[in-house]
Design a protein around this motif. Structure first.
Motif, short mmCIF file in Angstrom:
data_model
loop_
_atom_site.label_atom_id
_atom_site.label_comp_id
_atom_site.label_asym_id
_atom_site.label_seq_id
_atom_site.Cartn_x
_atom_site.Cartn_y
_atom_site.Cartn_z
N LEU A 183 0.83 -1.21 0.00
CA LEU A 183 0.00 0.00 0.00
C LEU A 183 0.86 1.26 0.00
N SER A 184 1.97 1.24 0.74
CA SER A 184 2.86 2.39 0.78
C SER A 184 3.48 2.65 -0.59
N SER A 185 3.86 1.57 -1.29
CA SER A 185 4.44 1.71 -2.63
C SER A 185 3.43 2.29 -3.61
N LEU A 186 2.18 1.79 -3.52
CA LEU A 186 1.15 2.31 -4.42
C LEU A 186 0.91 3.80 -4.16
N PHE A 187 0.93 4.20 -2.89
CA PHE A 187 0.70 5.63 -2.56
C PHE A 187 1.79 6.50 -3.17
N LEU A 188 3.04 6.02 -3.11
CA LEU A 188 4.14 6.81 -3.69
C LEU A 188 4.02 6.93 -5.19
N LEU A 189 3.44 5.90 -5.81
CA LEU A 189 3.29 5.93 -7.27
C LEU A 189 2.22 6.91 -7.71
N ILE A 190 1.12 6.98 -6.94
CA ILE A 190 0.00 7.80 -7.40
C ILE A 190 0.01 9.20 -6.78
N ALA A 191 0.75 9.40 -5.69
CA ALA A 191 0.76 10.73 -5.06
C ALA A 191 1.47 11.71 -5.97
N PRO A 192 0.95 12.90 -6.17
CA PRO A 192 1.60 13.90 -7.02
C PRO A 192 2.90 14.39 -6.39
N LEU A 193 3.91 14.57 -7.25
CA LEU A 193 5.17 15.11 -6.77
C LEU A 193 5.01 16.58 -6.44
N PRO A 194 5.75 17.08 -5.46
CA PRO A 194 5.65 18.51 -5.14
C PRO A 194 6.04 19.35 -6.35
N SER A 195 5.26 20.36 -6.65
CA SER A 195 5.60 21.25 -7.76
C SER A 195 6.60 22.28 -7.29
N LYS A 196 7.21 22.96 -8.28
CA LYS A 196 8.19 24.00 -7.96
C LYS A 196 7.55 25.07 -7.08
N SER A 197 6.28 25.37 -7.35
CA SER A 197 5.61 26.43 -6.60
C SER A 197 5.41 26.06 -5.14
N ASP A 198 5.39 24.74 -4.83
CA ASP A 198 5.20 24.31 -3.45
C ASP A 198 6.39 24.72 -2.58
N HIS A 199 7.54 24.95 -3.22
CA HIS A 199 8.74 25.27 -2.48
C HIS A 199 8.96 26.77 -2.39
N ILE A 200 8.09 27.56 -3.02
CA ILE A 200 8.22 29.02 -2.95
C ILE A 200 7.59 29.50 -1.64
N VAL A 201 8.29 30.35 -0.97
CA VAL A 201 7.74 30.91 0.28
C VAL A 201 6.41 31.60 -0.03
N ALA A 202 5.42 31.38 0.81
CA ALA A 202 4.09 31.97 0.59
C ALA A 202 4.22 33.47 0.35
N ASN A 203 3.66 33.96 -0.73
CA ASN A 203 3.83 35.35 -1.13
C ASN A 203 2.62 35.77 -1.95
N PRO A 204 1.91 36.82 -1.54
CA PRO A 204 0.69 37.21 -2.27
C PRO A 204 0.94 37.63 -3.70
N VAL A 205 2.17 38.04 -4.03
CA VAL A 205 2.48 38.49 -5.39
C VAL A 205 2.35 37.35 -6.39
N TYR A 206 2.55 36.11 -5.95
CA TYR A 206 2.48 34.98 -6.87
C TYR A 206 1.06 34.71 -7.35
N ALA A 207 0.05 35.28 -6.66
CA ALA A 207 -1.32 35.16 -7.14
C ALA A 207 -1.46 35.83 -8.49
N ARG A 208 -0.69 36.88 -8.72
CA ARG A 208 -0.68 37.60 -10.00
C ARG A 208 -0.22 36.68 -11.13
N THR A 209 0.86 35.95 -10.89
CA THR A 209 1.39 35.02 -11.89
C THR A 209 0.41 33.90 -12.17
N LYS A 210 -0.16 33.34 -11.11
CA LYS A 210 -1.11 32.23 -11.28
C LYS A 210 -2.33 32.67 -12.07
N ALA A 211 -2.85 33.86 -11.78
CA ALA A 211 -4.03 34.37 -12.49
C ALA A 211 -3.72 34.55 -13.97
N ARG A 212 -2.53 35.06 -14.27
CA ARG A 212 -2.16 35.23 -15.69
C ARG A 212 -2.09 33.89 -16.41
#
Length: 266
Positions: free
Chosen positions: A18-47
């Motif tokens: 079950l642990s192996s299956l979870f690792l296979l189907i769980a989404p990998l962290p995106s680059k944006s997940d590692h960016i410090v929370a910042n309201p300015v990035y809402a501008r980029t996402k909206a665009r």
């Protein structure tokens, strides 16, 4: 005892599978997940979301339409809508200059971005004095308002740069009708927004929306305005009422080129 051990081993094997299956189907962290929370990035996402559904070169009936060049700000200038709109205006006037050149020449406010403990912008630069943040998007960026754009236009058209900020809507349409495109400040949605923010700058408080945008107004009819949109790199028709309200919301900012001999006043 042996029966209990076999049962325990079966449980451990099931857990491992079950642990192996979870690792296979769980989404990998995106680059944006590692960016410090910042309201300015809402501008980029909206665009990014808007670009997925942006209309392309509609077939429309028009009364007034100026055939200005269409230039895109992406990917080099993620926050460079204002200088790209200026490049379109200058090229319409047969002045060959690129948006990347203008991006190097625009005045800057180097005040760093400070995010408070609540995740809000505490302080940053003043877009009335110069470009705020990163124009390329490599770091958080915002934009620039009418005055620095008018000053940069004056470097290329010393006696014809005309800042129309504060004028009324009918004047903008009359300018376009006379044969001059207008850089107009709006939002990335080309319609009013409600999410405004306030931060402190060296010149005083700045109250604006992070979805600030600038386009080149090139025409209109009874119900629509026609723009060259640097964000979508396309010609678009926009409901006039919504666009007008967004322009008013952004402080009635507008810059154009005056005819030879016309006084440089609103």
């Amino acid at each position: 005892m042996f029966h209990w051990l076999k049962h325990y081993v079966r449980i451990q094997i099931a857990v491992a599978i079950l642990s192996s299956l979870f690792l296979l189907i769980a989404p990998l962290p995106s680059k944006s997940d590692h960016i410090v929370a910042n309201p300015v990035y809402a501008r980029t996402k909206a665009r990014q979301l808007l670009l997925q559904t942006a209309p392309k070169s509609p077939s429309i009936k028009h009364n007034i339409l100026l055939h200005a060049p269409i230039l895109g700000q992406l990917p080099q200038l993620e926050n460079g809508c204002e200088v790209t709109s200026l490049a379109m205006l200058l090229q319409y006037e047969h002045i060959s200059v690129s948006s990347t050149t203008l991006a190097k020449q625009i005045a800057r406010d180097p005040t760093p971005l400070v995010i408070n403990q609540n995740g809000h912008i505490a302080s940053w630069g003043d877009p009335n004095d110069g470009f705020v943040g990163s124009i390329t998007g490599r770091k958080p960026g915002f934009g620039v308002f009418h005055h620095p754009i008018a000053l940069l236009l004056a470097r290329y058209e010393p006696h014809q740069a005309l800042d129309l900020t504060g004028t009324n809507w009918d004047t903008l349409l009359q300018v376009v009708k006379s044969g001059r495109p207008v850089i107009a400040w709006t939002t990335i949605y080309l319609a009013p927004v409600t999410n405004f923010v306030t931060w402190n700058s060296p010149s005083g408080p700045i109250h604006t929306t992070l979805f600030e945008h600038a386009v080149l107004l090139v025409g209109y009819n009874d119900t629509q305005v026609f723009i060259n949109n640097p964000l979508t790199d396309s010609f678009q028709s926009v409901p006039m009422a919504a666009f007008r309200e967004s322009w008013i919301q952004m402080g009635r900012q507008a810059v154009t080129i005056a005819p030879q001999g016309e006084p440089l006043t609103k």
